[in-house]
Each structure stands twice: as structure tokens, then as C-alpha cells.
Design an enzyme around this catalytic site. Sequence first.
Site, PDB file in Angstrom:
ATOM      1  N   GLU B  60       0.823  -1.211   0.000  1.00  0.00           N
ATOM      2  CA  GLU B  60       0.000   0.000   0.000  1.00  0.00           C
ATOM      3  C   GLU B  60       0.854   1.258   0.000  1.00  0.00           C
ATOM      4  O   GLU B  60       0.502   2.254  -0.638  1.00  0.00           O
ATOM      5  CB  GLU B  60      -0.953  -0.012   1.194  1.00  0.00           C
ATOM      6  CG  GLU B  60      -2.036  -1.086   1.120  1.00  0.00           C
ATOM      7  CD  GLU B  60      -1.554  -2.486   1.464  1.00  0.00           C
ATOM      8  OE1 GLU B  60      -0.419  -2.615   1.988  1.00  0.00           O
ATOM      9  OE2 GLU B  60      -2.274  -3.463   1.204  1.00  0.00           O
ATOM     10  N   HIS B 130     -11.740  -5.711   8.349  1.00  0.00           N
ATOM     11  CA  HIS B 130     -12.499  -5.541   7.105  1.00  0.00           C
ATOM     12  C   HIS B 130     -13.731  -4.704   7.388  1.00  0.00           C
ATOM     13  O   HIS B 130     -14.769  -4.879   6.758  1.00  0.00           O
ATOM     14  CB  HIS B 130     -12.903  -6.893   6.515  1.00  0.00           C
ATOM     15  CG  HIS B 130     -11.746  -7.751   6.115  1.00  0.00           C
ATOM     16  ND1 HIS B 130     -11.070  -8.543   6.997  1.00  0.00           N
ATOM     17  CD2 HIS B 130     -11.123  -7.927   4.917  1.00  0.00           C
ATOM     18  CE1 HIS B 130     -10.094  -9.183   6.367  1.00  0.00           C
ATOM     19  NE2 HIS B 130     -10.101  -8.826   5.106  1.00  0.00           N
TER      20      HIS B 130
HETATM   21  C1  LIG Z   1      -1.915  -4.949   4.337  1.00  0.00           C
HETATM   22  C2  LIG Z   1      -2.896  -5.803   3.606  1.00  0.00           C
HETATM   23  N1  LIG Z   1      -3.201  -5.511   2.328  1.00  0.00           N
HETATM   24  C3  LIG Z   1      -4.113  -6.250   1.661  1.00  0.00           C
HETATM   25  C4  LIG Z   1      -4.737  -7.314   2.256  1.00  0.00           C
HETATM   26  C5  LIG Z   1      -5.793  -8.125   1.498  1.00  0.00           C
HETATM   27  N2  LIG Z   1      -5.287  -9.457   1.170  1.00  0.00           N
HETATM   28  C6  LIG Z   1      -5.532 -10.507   1.960  1.00  0.00           C
HETATM   29  S1  LIG Z   1      -4.726 -11.877   1.445  1.00  0.00           S
HETATM   30  C7  LIG Z   1      -4.042 -11.089   0.114  1.00  0.00           C
HETATM   31  C8  LIG Z   1      -3.098 -11.844  -0.796  1.00  0.00           C
HETATM   32  C9  LIG Z   1      -1.918 -12.428  -0.066  1.00  0.00           C
HETATM   33  O1  LIG Z   1      -1.099 -13.173  -0.928  1.00  0.00           O
HETATM   34  P1  LIG Z   1       0.164 -13.965  -0.414  1.00  0.00           P
HETATM   35  O2  LIG Z   1       0.935 -13.133   0.553  1.00  0.00           O
HETATM   36  O3  LIG Z   1       0.906 -14.465  -1.596  1.00  0.00           O
HETATM   37  O4  LIG Z   1      -0.413 -15.181   0.443  1.00  0.00           O
HETATM   38  P2  LIG Z   1      -1.335 -16.381  -0.047  1.00  0.00           P
HETATM   39  O5  LIG Z   1      -2.755 -15.919   0.089  1.00  0.00           O
HETATM   40  O6  LIG Z   1      -0.964 -16.676  -1.441  1.00  0.00           O
HETATM   41  O7  LIG Z   1      -1.062 -17.503   0.890  1.00  0.00           O
HETATM   42  C10 LIG Z   1      -4.472  -9.771   0.087  1.00  0.00           C
HETATM   43  C11 LIG Z   1      -4.109  -8.790  -0.955  1.00  0.00           C
HETATM   44  C12 LIG Z   1      -4.388  -7.578   3.589  1.00  0.00           C
HETATM   45  N3  LIG Z   1      -4.937  -8.590   4.277  1.00  0.00           N
HETATM   46  N4  LIG Z   1      -3.466  -6.820   4.233  1.00  0.00           N
END
Ligand SMILES: Cc1ncc(C[n+]2csc(CCOP(=O)(O)OP(=O)(O)O)c2C)c(N)n1
Lengths: 325, 325, 395, 395
Positions: B60, B130
Site C-alpha cells: 500500500e 475488514h
Molecule cells: C496490508 C494488507 N493488504 C491487503 C490485504 C488483502 N489481502 C488478503 S490476502 C491477500 C493476498 C496475499 O497473498 P500472499 O501473501 O501471496 O499469500 P497467499 O494468500 O498466497 O497464501 C491480500 C491482498 C491484507 N490482508 N493486508
Amino acid sequence: MAKMNLLQAINSALDLAMAKHDNVYSFGEDTGGFGGVFRATSGLTEKYGKHRNFNTPLVEQGIIGFANGLASQGSYAVAEIQFGDYIFPAFDQIVNESAKFRYRSGNEFDVGGLTIRTPYGGGIAGGHYHSQSPEAYFAHTPGMKIVTPRNPYEAKGLLLSAIFDKNPVLFMEPKRLYRASTGEVPEEEYTIPLGKADVVKEGTDITVLGWGAQMEMTEKAVEKAEEDGVSCEVIDLRTILPWDVETVTQSVLKTGRLVISQEAPITGGFASEIAATVQDKCFLYLESPIARVSGIDVPYPLCHEKEYMADHLKIYEAIKRSMNY
Amino acid sequence: MAKMNLLQAINSALDLAMAKHDNVYSFGEDTGGFGGVFRATSGLTEKYGKHRNFNTPLVEQGIIGFANGLASQGSYAVAEIQFGDYIFPAFDQIVNESAKFRYRSGNEFDVGGLTIRTPYGGGIAGGHYHSQSPEAYFAHTPGMKIVTPRNPYEAKGLLLSAIFDKNPVLFMEPKRLYRASTGEVPEEEYTIPLGKADVVKEGTDITVLGWGAQMEMTEKAVEKAEEDGVSCEVIDLRTILPWDVETVTQSVLKTGRLVISQEAPITGGFASEIAATVQDKCFLYLESPIARVSGIDVPYPLCHEKEYMADHLKIYEAIKRSMNY
Amino acid sequence: MAKDKKHNTEIVTKPQWFDGESVTIPMLQILKEDGSFHKGADMPEYDKDLIVKIHDTMQFIRTLDERMIAAQRQGRISFYLASRGEEAESVASAAALDDGDMIMGQYREQGALAYRGFTVEQFMNQLFSNEKDLGKGRQMPVHYGCADLNFMTISSPLGTQIPQATGYAFGQKMDKTGKCTICYFGEGAASEGDFHAALNMASVYKVPVIFFCRNNGYAISTPSQGEQYGGDGIAPRGIGYGMKTIRIDGNDVFAVLRATQEARRLAVEENEPVLIEAMSYRMSGHSTSDDPTGYRTREEEDDWKVKDPLDRLQKWMMNEGWLDKDHVEEHHAEVKAKVLAALKEAEKVPAPHIDELINDVYDEPTPLLKEQLEELKEHIRKYPDAYPKTSGRID
Amino acid sequence: MAKDKKHNTEIVTKPQWFDGESVTIPMLQILKEDGSFHKGADMPEYDKDLIVKIHDTMQFIRTLDERMIAAQRQGRISFYLASRGEEAESVASAAALDDGDMIMGQYREQGALAYRGFTVEQFMNQLFSNEKDLGKGRQMPVHYGCADLNFMTISSPLGTQIPQATGYAFGQKMDKTGKCTICYFGEGAASEGDFHAALNMASVYKVPVIFFCRNNGYAISTPSQGEQYGGDGIAPRGIGYGMKTIRIDGNDVFAVLRATQEARRLAVEENEPVLIEAMSYRMSGHSTSDDPTGYRTREEEDDWKVKDPLDRLQKWMMNEGWLDKDHVEEHHAEVKAKVLAALKEAEKVPAPHIDELINDVYDEPTPLLKEQLEELKEHIRKYPDAYPKTSGRID
Ligand SMILES: Cc1ncc(C[n+]2csc(CCOP(=O)(O)OP(=O)(O)O)c2C)c(N)n1
Ligand SMILES: Cc1ncc(C[n+]2csc(CCOP(=O)(O)OP(=O)(O)O)c2C)c(N)n1
Ligand SMILES: [Mg+2]
Ligand SMILES: [Mg+2]
């Protein structure tokens, strides 16, 4: 007792805290052997070693992230953010993490051992980024405590309370007073309770409220007002969150008038919270509108700093306006 | 005119903005071909290409840093933060950079082309992270505009204004209403001015004020109160910063009573600013204390969400209390 | 604390450009996709008990995931997030640790928690936000936490736990605990500023922390290659931090075990922070809120099915005579029954008492919070039907 | 946008650990400390005019720095920050660019600004926060900015300009400007999360940006090696991002020129973001608020004196016959006189009018701001002596 300035009082509090428990750590940018750009941590490395008082890399989000982890492990983490203006990269770690750590885990984990120290405030020709008073940005965050002292005695007692308080505390140090404010301070440990405002002076006509460096301005204004024959009750809020609603409302119920002064811009400042609460709780007792004397809604300026500041003249005028309403 | 829900109205605004100028860019986490986790940006990649609507890496502070740079270059940068709860890593880029860009440079540079879109608010079983309504965290920041719509018509008109406004705008989308709120929306471009509150309904006994998703709660409460014979003036603030002091105070001067409702925790919320200002400007006209109906001072809860929310029943009760004061 | 290494300032007189190609980090694999070992591979320490426990935990988690996705579809819980395809990563790495080591997860590491002994009832209580949930029903499903098991409560903001792990490990080192911290995160979260802060600080302070990156190819809909990063994944970043780094096959229980065992030794005995990048694939949608057909192909998913970590382990165990089809099926049936029973039980447990709304904000509720709670209770008493979860036992 | 490169998943069956030693990034040097070229070195494009302009700019900046440090000591300005020892970095890199390229600095790049043509009067007006300052006296000394010269206004928060540079360059690419952005920052600022965000995003979007890291050994009192980072500086991080990267001698005008010229070509012609790590030393204190004797030794400072970039260039130019002692002295005297004259002039210029306090917060002052200004003016009228800077011409 010894004569100390505000910096020395802070240094003394850190020293005593570190002597008391092995797992009190002090760290931040340049806070190691050098002792910090204001020298608040000087001498601590010599005394407690470079593992107890140390430099961090230049990354505020990391400093607070690291401090959260260290506190959750059971240590006392005393992290310095070099200027309050640079605390914002750590905003997420503070408002989403520190503040919610205990609640979200159902008390399985907490970061009660966390204290964030940061110099704040203007009046030092620091412009936009060495002058801000960011308390209100944090005061909308249940779970945090926010504390600011007005003089060396308060600084030491409040900082010792903050370090050993069981909740994360943001401890804001009025940097304009670091060397300018001096006074008698006990050399040994003592504490001043968090969450309790201090009635610095009793009075009957009007309540004048502030915190931190603003108290100096406030006291000067009150002196002038008293010369005019106005009896002022002066309150130092000391703890901004959670604030002492009781002491403030009791005072206003008595005086019927309230002037609040703060350094930060007026809109969304903490003075607004106090005004909103007090008008609710003291509605029928108010004899004039609650006045906020405050910075105006611009980024903290440089060349017009004097004009911008909520100085004693502006507070004095507000007292007069309130009395003459 | 077409029937749209709030998401479709937003999508339509983005579509028209991108059609209007080649240098309008839309980006954020998952906002590319996939169209965002709420699908607000769906179809834009197909229409304008993957260089105009695209995914960002998951960072972000980078999204807003990048957007600040892109806007300073003269483009329109429309950045999405996936949830308002995740905007805090970008806090520094917003309050220290976006908001101060023009001022600090003496108008040599600005990021007027920046718009930050983010879904906010609770009522969707989203728990701490959320559900937050972070407007007050930003409303202490001169230089920013903050806007939130209550329905699809408002959403489209306000977003189009926000994108082409010459100042950085934080545009907060009430996600609870994304699909729940529907209405007739013109298919072509139109704008609703920023900085002007909307008197949704005129009335004489009491002013009831809110913004965003809270307006739905407010309108339900007012319906109930009107059944009791209370004539309510309902105001949607629409722009939180800079807010329309004039419209609000004019209304309170008329009605003598004010209830403000907000989703966020009460302490340090924007309702406090409004209350502080209105008690000052309307002091002699107020017939009862200004009431704030709001979340309580805890992190947004999950299992007790219903209890926590500033729902229509609580607003209704506040109206009654104010009337019977 | 500081190590006194000098910069490399060897002089060249013609520009030498470096880029992603300058380093090639291969991937450790011990167990092949066909369920047999690579000849001459370096083996982890293991015995039958360990492998059986790993297997059973993987199977438990996969079954739990399946059932809870179904429960979410039925509307019995609001949200769920599966770890299908990544069970080897969390379970086998947990198996390489000491139970006293701290685990800080992202949200897809239910395998590590199960390995530590979190019971099916504990899982359910969290998922149903009931009053037995250790987290007091305050966070969304899958945000587990348990102090007794040294499993830090999950928080949704991504990346925040990474510098916290550095800080936690610093405390472990100073307290001479002989323990370390493992910190899991996705390749998406590794884009956050907190990742950079954490690894850099760990490298400076030399703390016993294992950064375990699950590179599963996606962050929700965003593919890792070319959209999450432009380089060759996460591992080469470790070199930049001057940190011990390895890339492994995340679907290979033996590679995960082998690498994590050595990482733990480096962390605890030499205070060397370690970065492990485990290559895998998120076989389910991101969560129950997600439908991956919108952004990836069936073929791609199928390509990864043949690499499945549980199938692969089972093949090997069967060959070894450590497992038979019957056990697999019996165990599956048993787990399923347990899960369903626990689910039904947890569903019946009431929500936490309304008083819990203001506890734990601070160590003690403040006067203002108490006042707010009292007002709220008064209101609920007036409108009991509007707040059915709590109005029944408000006093 | 995304490039479709695959991860390296070449398989090994024995753990291969990588760390800081896995890559060795040498340093490009063309001009030796003794003022002669390395034999066979790769030369930048240059001619006499260019080198003379670089030299004169370096000398100008050094003189300006000296005089303004003195002015600060005399209490004539509140703050100053010198670039002594690092003039080659900012001046020679600016010399490798097109005047249309955007410069985003940290705060120690006055050399680049001077090279672009910022006049001594303009410097002074900023330093004295007077009404002729382009920045309207709103920021501390040295926070220069000039749209005409494509020099983005400096902001104090460290690292923030790095992702902004990525965004700016993205716009330049989309608008097909044929221009690039150069972004300067210190090795300290490279610890910020914004650095990570910026380089990763630039690598994903392939934008024409040059990240120019001035590694001067210190961030205020914090030494880089072992306290700012645990690896071998900043350059190896570029490899992690899959970004073209080079390390150069920041005290060698020719190495800086050579690397930046090629970086610009890579950026503009191939849309390749580039990372340059320039090794140098902050010869002054951090700023006039700092006294470095508290944290470093005289010997260390002396070690670096012999590497001085300006001395080195002058030696070479004198050998070449492009410079003589007289020119150096004359130029120095001339610059000094100009600086002093401009200083005296700027001192006399009044502060900006009080109305400027509320301009530029938004494109137009809001009603509330106008009201606040009116109240303030009323107050100043009441107490003119308390606000001497503005009370004289308030109406
Ligand atoms: C600071 C923040 N930004 C955005 C999100 C929304 N979000 C939740 S999971 C996710 C993707 C995460 O991907 P990754 O780190 O590759 O983990 P995976 O889900 O693939 O295990 C996002 C964008 C969040 N939880 N926290
Ligand atoms: C976000 C932020 N944190 C802290 C500071 C205070 N500060 C100003 S300069 C500086 C050191 C910067 O060091 P480096 O990046 O190496 O640049 P150098 O001064 O060596 O040129 C610090 C800590 C700041 N300006 N911004
Ligand atoms: Mg992933
Ligand atoms: Mg430096």
C-alpha cells in the site's frame, strides 16, 4: 532532588527502568552509543551495553514492528521515533497492531511492554516535518495510551509509568522544552499515574486546559488573565488517551467556561473531542461556547511559525472572549 | 438513466473518466484484469488496456507513493486500497506527502490528480480488519479532501468530481451498500460538487447528520421519529474534509438540535469535530446537547458487531433523548 | 551486535552490470513427484513416528479444510481459507522445530498449528466465534492463536508479523532461551515494506529467526511472476540482506524438513537468521470469497495436481510400508467424523457475553468503556429482539 | 507490462545455501585517487566544456556549502546541510542527463540543482525563507524545488520520493516523453519500506527510472556497515529485484558519468530501471545540527580526504591542461563574492505576506481557511509587536 532539564529527566527515567529490569531495551535511529539526536539516551550504552541500548536501521515501520514483537515476547521495548513527524510510516504497526494486539487475541498475547517515545511539537523553526503534534492521529485508536509531560518532574514520573504500564503507550516529548524547561526532580524512581489529569491551579471563573508544551503558553496566558481579575482553573490533561473526563467535567461544572489549547491544526484535533464531550456532559452549566485555541488548518509553516502558533496571547484573548460572552 | 447498484455506479464513473482522458490510470491490488475483489474496476482492462488499469504488487505504501509520483507528473492517478483497514501502511505517503505536496513546494508541484478509492465500513462480518471507518484519521490533515457517497447516484457524481478535482481526494466507498444500494443513475457524465453537504430532507425540530453508509441507518431512524411526530432535517455531509460548516450550522440555527451518527469509535471521530464547531457557532440556539451516535471505543468486533453498530435504533433513541431534553 | 564486514570495493574499470541473471538459485528437492527419492539426496533427520505424524496432520488439515469450505457454503460459518496444496510447507516445517519455538503465521498455516496439538474443538470454537474461542470471537474465522502452543494470534494486515518475528527472536536471543521464531508469509506479503524492514533488521541484529516464504504463485488473483515481482522470486533478496537463504520444493515434505532443520540449527546455534523460499501452489481459491476461475486456467491447476504434497508423501510411505490405503481411508473417515461432531458442538456454544466487548482493549476497562457498555446494555434491554445473540443473558 | 519469466526451479538434491558471499559486486573506477586514469578503462562521453562545467559546479557547491555553514554559525540562517565529499555524485550524474529528465532528490543533491542552472539568488531566497523563495518560505533551508528545472521539491520524510520516482517515470513512459527520472537517496533511506516498494514496482512496470543511492557510510551517526544493514551495501538488492545494477566510485566524476550515461540509455531506450550504488563519504557533519566527532574518528575522515572528488578531478584537469591553479582560485573568489552578495541581498527581502499562510493548502483556500486567516489578522492587528515579520504589511 536534583535540578534537571526535561531531557535529563527522561534520561534518568530510562536509566532507572533499565537498571530495574534486565529486559528493558531502548532503541531507535541514532539512539545507540551516540545517544540520539537530542541525547535522550546518552550514557545508556556505556551503562547497559550495546545490546540493551542500540541503533536501529532507518525504518520506522520496522522499529515499531520489531518493538511489537519484542514486547509480545515479554520484554519492555522502549522505541524512539526520532521526530513525531516521522512516526507515520509506523502508523499501521501502531493502530492496527500495537493497539489491537491484546484484544484480537482474547488476551492470549499482548504488547503491554511497549513504549514509543517521540519528540513532538513546534516553535523550533522546524517547518512541516520537525514540528507536528500528531496526538490526535492516534487518539482515535482504542487500545493505545497517549501521554505527554509539561515539565521535567512530570516527564520522569510519567515515563516510568508508561514503560511499566501494561498497555502500549505513545509518550510524546515536548521538544521545545527539552532544554528550556528545568526543575527539581527526585533522583530515585517515582511514578505519576496515567489517565489522571492534573489540576495545576484552582480557580473559579474559567477552566483552561492543555497538555505538553502548550502548558507553558497556557500558564503565561493565565497569568495575564488573572491580572485582569479572572480566576482561572488550569488543567494539564497529561494523558490524552484514555483521557480524564471526570476531572475536566468536574472543573467545567464548577467554572461554566472552558478554553482548550492545542498545538495541532484545529480540525480533527483532540481539543474537538474534549469540546464535544464537555458540551454533552456540562450542557446546562456552560456560560459560553467552549473555545479551542489551536493551530490553523495548514501544514506546520516555517516563516509564519510565530503567527501560526497557539501562543499565550491567543489563549489570553480566548479567555477574555469567553468571560465577556 | 439506468438502474445501477453502487458498484456499477463507481465502475461507470471510472469508465467515463478513463474514456475522457488518456492519462487517467486505475490500479491497486487485484484491480487489473480480474477487476478487483469487489469488481469495481471490472471491464476496464478490456476497454483501456493493461497499461491503464492494472494490478500492483501488494504494498500500500508503494501504491500511494507511486500514485503521488504519477499525479505529480500530471496524470490522473486513481489508486484503490483493497480495504480501508489496509490504508495505514500508506499513511505517511498520504498525510506527509499527498496532503502537503502543493503547499510545501509553493505550488511548484502538486498531486491534484490523485484519487484514492477504498471500500470502508462494517456490517459485513468482517471483524477488526475488514470493517473500519478510518475517515477521522485523515480528517486532521489540511490538504486532503475526503468524500463518501450514500447511494449510487451520489457515488458516480462525487467520484467523477473527485477524480478531476485539483486536489488529492480520499474517496471512501461504503462497501456494505456496494450491492445493497441501487437506484437510477444517468449513464452519461455528471458531477456533484465537493465540499457541499446535501440536505436530504428538510425539517424543523432537529437536525440529523451523517455520511456514507450511516445515511441508511439515519434515514430509517428518522422515519421512526417522524412517526412520533418529530420533524427531522436530514443532512448527508458527503464531503468530510473540507466540510460544509455553513449548511450544517444554518440547519442547527433553525432546529436547535443536532444528532450526528458515525460508524467509527466515538473518541476522536469526526462527529466530535462537528460537535465542537457547532456548539461554538450555534451556542445560543442549542436546546439540547449535541448527540454523537457512534461505535464504542473498541476495535471493530466480530461476534458483537450488531451490538457495536450505530444502528437506526440507537439513532432513534438519540433523537428522542434530544427532543425530550 | 554489528559485524564488521567491509564493503566489496574491488575495482573494475569497465562497467559491470548485474541483474536477475547474476545469481541462479536452484530448488532443493528430495522426494520426486513420483514418490521416490532422488538418488544421493541429502536426507533430513526423521523416523517413522515423525513421518506418520506429519502425514496424519496433513491429512487432518486437508479434511478439515474440505469440511469447512462445505460448512461455509451451507452458511454455517461466514468465511474460510484453505491451505490445500501447501500442507507440506506448514506441517513439515513445524515438525522441524522445537515446541518451544514461536510460530508467527500469515493465515494459511493451520497445518503448523495442528501439528502443535491444537484440537479439532479449538479449531471449531474459533471458526464459530463462540464463547470458547481463545480469541473470544473477536476475529474472523482462521485467525487462530494459542499462547500455550506458542502460536501467535493471526492478524489480517499482511506483513506486519514479519518485523514482529525479528523482535520476538531478539528477545529469545537476549533471554538465552535456545529457542527461535519461525515466521510464515506469502510471496505477495513479501512486497510489503514490513518484509524489507524485518529481513534487514534480522540481518543486522543476527537473531534466531526463520523467515519461511510460501511462494504459491498467487496473491488472490495477482500472479507472482511479473506482476508481484520482476525478479526470480523471493530467495535472491536474501543475498542482498546478507542472509542465509535457500529455495526448496514446498510440496516435498523431506525438502521442507531438511531445510527447516538446518535453518533451525543456524538460527539457534549460530544466531543466523535464515530465509527459506518454498515453491508451491495454492490449489484452492484464495478463500471462500474467491473464485479462481476468473484469473487462471484449469490446465495450470492440473499441472500442479501431479505435484500434490500429500499424494507424493503417501506414495512414498506406501512403498516404504509405512502406510496402507486402509489407514488413509480410515483416518480420513475418522477425522471427518470428528470434524463434523466438533462442528455441531461448536455451533451450539453461545456467543461470548456482551461484557467481553470491552475487555482486553486495555488490561483493565477504562471508566469511559464501562460507561459505554452500560449505555449499550440499557439499549439492548430496551430492544432485546434486535440483539438476539446477547440480549438473553445480559445481566 | 508483466514479463513472463519463469522462476528458476532447477533441482538440486543437497541443500545449497546462499548468502552475502554468493555475489561479489565490484566498484567501477575510472579516475584513480592520484588523478590519473586506469589504463584501458571504459570512458564516458565527454568533452572539455562538459568537464569544465562539472568542475565549476562542484566548486560552486563546495563554496556555497562552506559559506552557508558559516552563515548558520553566525545565526543568519537556522539550518544548513552540506554535500562536501559527494559533489561528484550529484553533479556528474546530472551532467549525464537530459535537462528534461526529472530529478527527485533526498536533500544533499544541491550539486544537481546547481548544474541545472538554479542561480545563487534562488539558493539564497530559499535558504532565507523570504518572499522570493519559490517554496514561499514554507520549508526548512535546503528544501529546494523548481518546476522549470525539473527538480522536484525536496521533502524531509526519508524514502518517500523513491516510489514517487517510479510513478513519475511510469507517466513519462506512458506519455512517450523519451525522458527519465533520477531518484537520489542515502544508504540509510534505503532501509525504509518505501525503497522496497519502489524498486519492486519499477522492476514490475519496467519504467525509465534511475535509482541513485549515495552510500556515504553514515545516516547521521549510524554507520552503514553492520548497523544500517548486514549485507554488502545496497547494490546486491538490485539483483533480488531483477534490476540492472552497478556499483561505482562516487568520488570519481568519470565513473559517475559513465554509469549514469549508460543507465539513462537503459532507462529511456529499453525501459529498464537501473540501480546505481555510489560509494562515497559524508565529509561534513550530517547537518549544522550535528557534530560527528561524537561518533567517528579523525583518522577515518582523513582516510577519505585523499579520495576527495574535487581534488581528484582538479589534478586530472590540471594534468590535461584544462585547468590551472589561477582559475581555481579566481573561480573560488568569484563564487564566494557572488554568494556573499546574494546572501546580503536575500537577507533583506521580507518574509512572504501573511496571506500566503493559507494559499496552496488546496488549489483554492477553503471558506474555513479564509475565516481562520481573518481571525489571525485581527489578532495580529491587536498585537503587532508580537508578530513583527508580518504585522507591518498585513492589509
Ligand atoms: C496490508 C494488507 N493488504 C491487503 C490485504 C488483502 N489481502 C488478503 S490476502 C491477500 C493476498 C496475499 O497473498 P500472499 O501473501 O501471496 O499469500 P497467499 O494468500 O498466497 O497464501 C491480500 C491482498 C491484507 N490482508 N493486508
Ligand atoms: C522518515 C524519516 N525518518 C527519519 C528522519 C531523520 N533523518 C534525517 S536525515 C537522516 C539520515 C539519513 O541518512 P542517509 O539516507 O544515509 O543520507 P545521508 O544523510 O547520509 O546523505 C535521518 C535519520 C527523516 N528525515 N525521515
Ligand atoms: Mg501467495
Ligand atoms: Mg548516508
